[in-house]
Design a protein around this motif. Structure first.
Motif, PDB file in Angstrom:
ATOM      1  N   GLY A  20     -53.351   9.770  26.857  1.00  0.00           N
ATOM      2  CA  GLY A  20     -54.077  11.023  26.657  1.00  0.00           C
ATOM      3  C   GLY A  20     -53.690  12.074  27.684  1.00  0.00           C
ATOM      4  O   GLY A  20     -53.494  13.256  27.337  1.00  0.00           O
ATOM      5  N   ASN A  21     -53.573  11.653  28.945  1.00  0.00           N
ATOM      6  CA  ASN A  21     -53.164  12.599  29.986  1.00  0.00           C
ATOM      7  C   ASN A  21     -51.744  13.114  29.752  1.00  0.00           C
ATOM      8  O   ASN A  21     -51.445  14.294  29.960  1.00  0.00           O
ATOM      9  N   CYS A  23     -50.063  13.343  26.868  1.00  0.00           N
ATOM     10  CA  CYS A  23     -50.029  14.248  25.714  1.00  0.00           C
ATOM     11  C   CYS A  23     -50.680  15.589  26.053  1.00  0.00           C
ATOM     12  O   CYS A  23     -50.116  16.659  25.747  1.00  0.00           O
ATOM     13  N   ARG A  24     -51.834  15.542  26.668  1.00  0.00           N
ATOM     14  CA  ARG A  24     -52.535  16.783  26.989  1.00  0.00           C
ATOM     15  C   ARG A  24     -51.742  17.634  27.983  1.00  0.00           C
ATOM     16  O   ARG A  24     -51.613  18.847  27.837  1.00  0.00           O
ATOM     17  N   GLY A  25     -51.199  16.982  29.020  1.00  0.00           N
ATOM     18  CA  GLY A  25     -50.442  17.721  30.024  1.00  0.00           C
ATOM     19  C   GLY A  25     -49.115  18.235  29.510  1.00  0.00           C
ATOM     20  O   GLY A  25     -48.694  19.350  29.847  1.00  0.00           O
ATOM     21  N   ILE A  27     -48.295  18.982  26.411  1.00  0.00           N
ATOM     22  CA  ILE A  27     -48.512  20.092  25.470  1.00  0.00           C
ATOM     23  C   ILE A  27     -48.811  21.383  26.226  1.00  0.00           C
ATOM     24  O   ILE A  27     -48.345  22.467  25.858  1.00  0.00           O
ATOM     25  N   SER A  28     -49.580  21.251  27.302  1.00  0.00           N
ATOM     26  CA  SER A  28     -49.912  22.444  28.095  1.00  0.00           C
ATOM     27  C   SER A  28     -48.819  22.810  29.089  1.00  0.00           C
ATOM     28  O   SER A  28     -48.967  23.781  29.837  1.00  0.00           O
ATOM     29  N   LYS A  30     -47.780  21.277  31.862  1.00  0.00           N
ATOM     30  CA  LYS A  30     -48.330  21.231  33.217  1.00  0.00           C
ATOM     31  C   LYS A  30     -47.222  21.231  34.260  1.00  0.00           C
ATOM     32  O   LYS A  30     -47.329  21.905  35.293  1.00  0.00           O
ATOM     33  N   GLU A  43     -46.797  11.378  35.345  1.00  0.00           N
ATOM     34  CA  GLU A  43     -48.234  11.231  35.046  1.00  0.00           C
ATOM     35  C   GLU A  43     -48.692   9.799  35.306  1.00  0.00           C
ATOM     36  O   GLU A  43     -49.799   9.571  35.808  1.00  0.00           O
TER      37      GLU A  43
END
Length: 344
Positions: A20-21, A23-25, A27-28, A30, A43
């Motif tokens: 989850g971290n 994918c979320r990071g 996409i953004s 990071k 990550e």
């Protein structure tokens, strides 16, 4: 839950958390300019630091703080955890990520210690360290609750076993004496009586130890008791046993009804054909109702506080809480017991 399942559960939760971290990071964006593979490794490394913080809190600090209440030791272990997190963070960033992946989170600078201290204190400790404490507390509460339930269940099981074992010896001794008399007189009823007594004892000592038994087996046991009573009274025991509805495999508490029948035999008049002992059993898939009515012997009051009925009341409270009704009517010449059970 065994240790293997717990380990697999933890691994699955952390895997979901890490994915989850990532994918979320990613996409953004990071970490700008990093490939998906490099980003996943980066990550993962930071999540390793989070896991170290969580499990140090769970395995080291929480047991001393929550279970043993050793506050000084808990504080010392928390400080050691803090130092370990600072070192792990520095080691992963400058001993692995920078030389291997050429990832530099500080643009060529090496942060001073005073950067890591507040960073770890404000980011890792309010989250992962506290999560470890909360998880240990919740797990301890659950285990203690399970242990208490198991202890209560064991206590109730032992109490029920004891209550079932309180068989009225008066009936058994009289039955054995009656069979001995029949044998001495070479009566043709002796073998039948001995066989019925054998079946009864086998049921009481083996199958009757189960908490629940099929209703039809309980009825068969009552029929044998009534038959033996008639044999002992040489045919002068007048007992009407009426069965209505469905008498089948419905589970009922074992050896529950016998106390009412024995009470009627012990304190009632058996040789009056105009006022026989009346036993009525009505049943369906969801309920059972038993009524026992007997004329009092010599006009004396029945013993409603004897060990038999007292044990029945206690067993009803344990096995059928809120699902039974026991009514006892003590009139001048007659004694009546009505028991209603809800099976579902």
């Amino acid at each position: 839950m065994d240790k293997r399942k717990v380990i697999l559960l933890h691994a699955a939760v952390w895997l979901i958390f890490i994915i989850g971290n990532i994918c979320r990071g990613y996409i953004s964006d990071k970490f700008e300019g990093e490939s998906l593979f490099n980003y996943a490794v980066i990550e993962f490394c930071y999540d390793i630091v989070a896991a170290i913080c969580f499990y140090c809190s769970y395995f080291l600090v929480a047991p001393q703080l929550i279970l043993k209440r050793k506050y000084a030791l808990s504080l010392l272990l928390a400080l050691l955890t803090f130092v370990l997190i600072v070192f792990a963070r520095y080691a992963l960033e400058f001993w692995f990520l920078k030389p291997v992946l050429h990832f530099d989170n500080y643009f060529g600078r090496i942060p001073k210690v005073n950067y890591y201290l507040p960073n770890v204190f404000y980011f890792y400790f309010p989250s992962y360290f506290v999560y470890g404490l909360m998880y240990f507390f919740a797990e301890s509460w659950y285990k203690n609750n399970q242990k208490q339930q198991e202890m209560q269940k064991e206590t109730l099981t032992a109490e029920l076993a004891f209550l079932r074992s309180q068989v009225n010896p008066h009936f058994l001794f009289n039955t054995i004496n009656d069979i001995y008399t029949l044998t001495y007189q070479k009566s043709e009823q002796a073998p039948e009586a001995l066989l019925k007594l054998s079946v009864m004892l086998r049921y009481m000592l083996r199958e009757g130890n189960e908490e629940l038994m099929p209703l039809n087996r309980e009825v068969e046991y009552l029929e044998n008791v009534i038959a033996l009573q008639r044999i002992a009274a040489k045919g002068e025991a007048y007992v009407n046993f009426v069965q209505e509805g469905y008498i089948g495999e419905q589970p009922v508490a074992s050896l529950l009804f016998i106390a009412f029948v024995e009470n009627a035999f012990k304190h009632g008049v058996l040789d009056d054909p105009e006022h026989p002992v009346s036993i009525t059993l009505k049943a369906d898939n969801n309920s059972v109702e038993m009524t026992v009515r007997n004329k009092k012997s010599n006009g004396l009051e029945d013993e409603t506080g004897g060990i038999g009925l007292t044990n029945v009341r206690r067993r009803l409270d344990l096995i059928y809480p809120g699902k039974h009704e026991l009514r006892i009517e003590d009139r001048d010449n007659f004694f009546t017991v009505v028991l209603s059970l809800k099976l579902n």
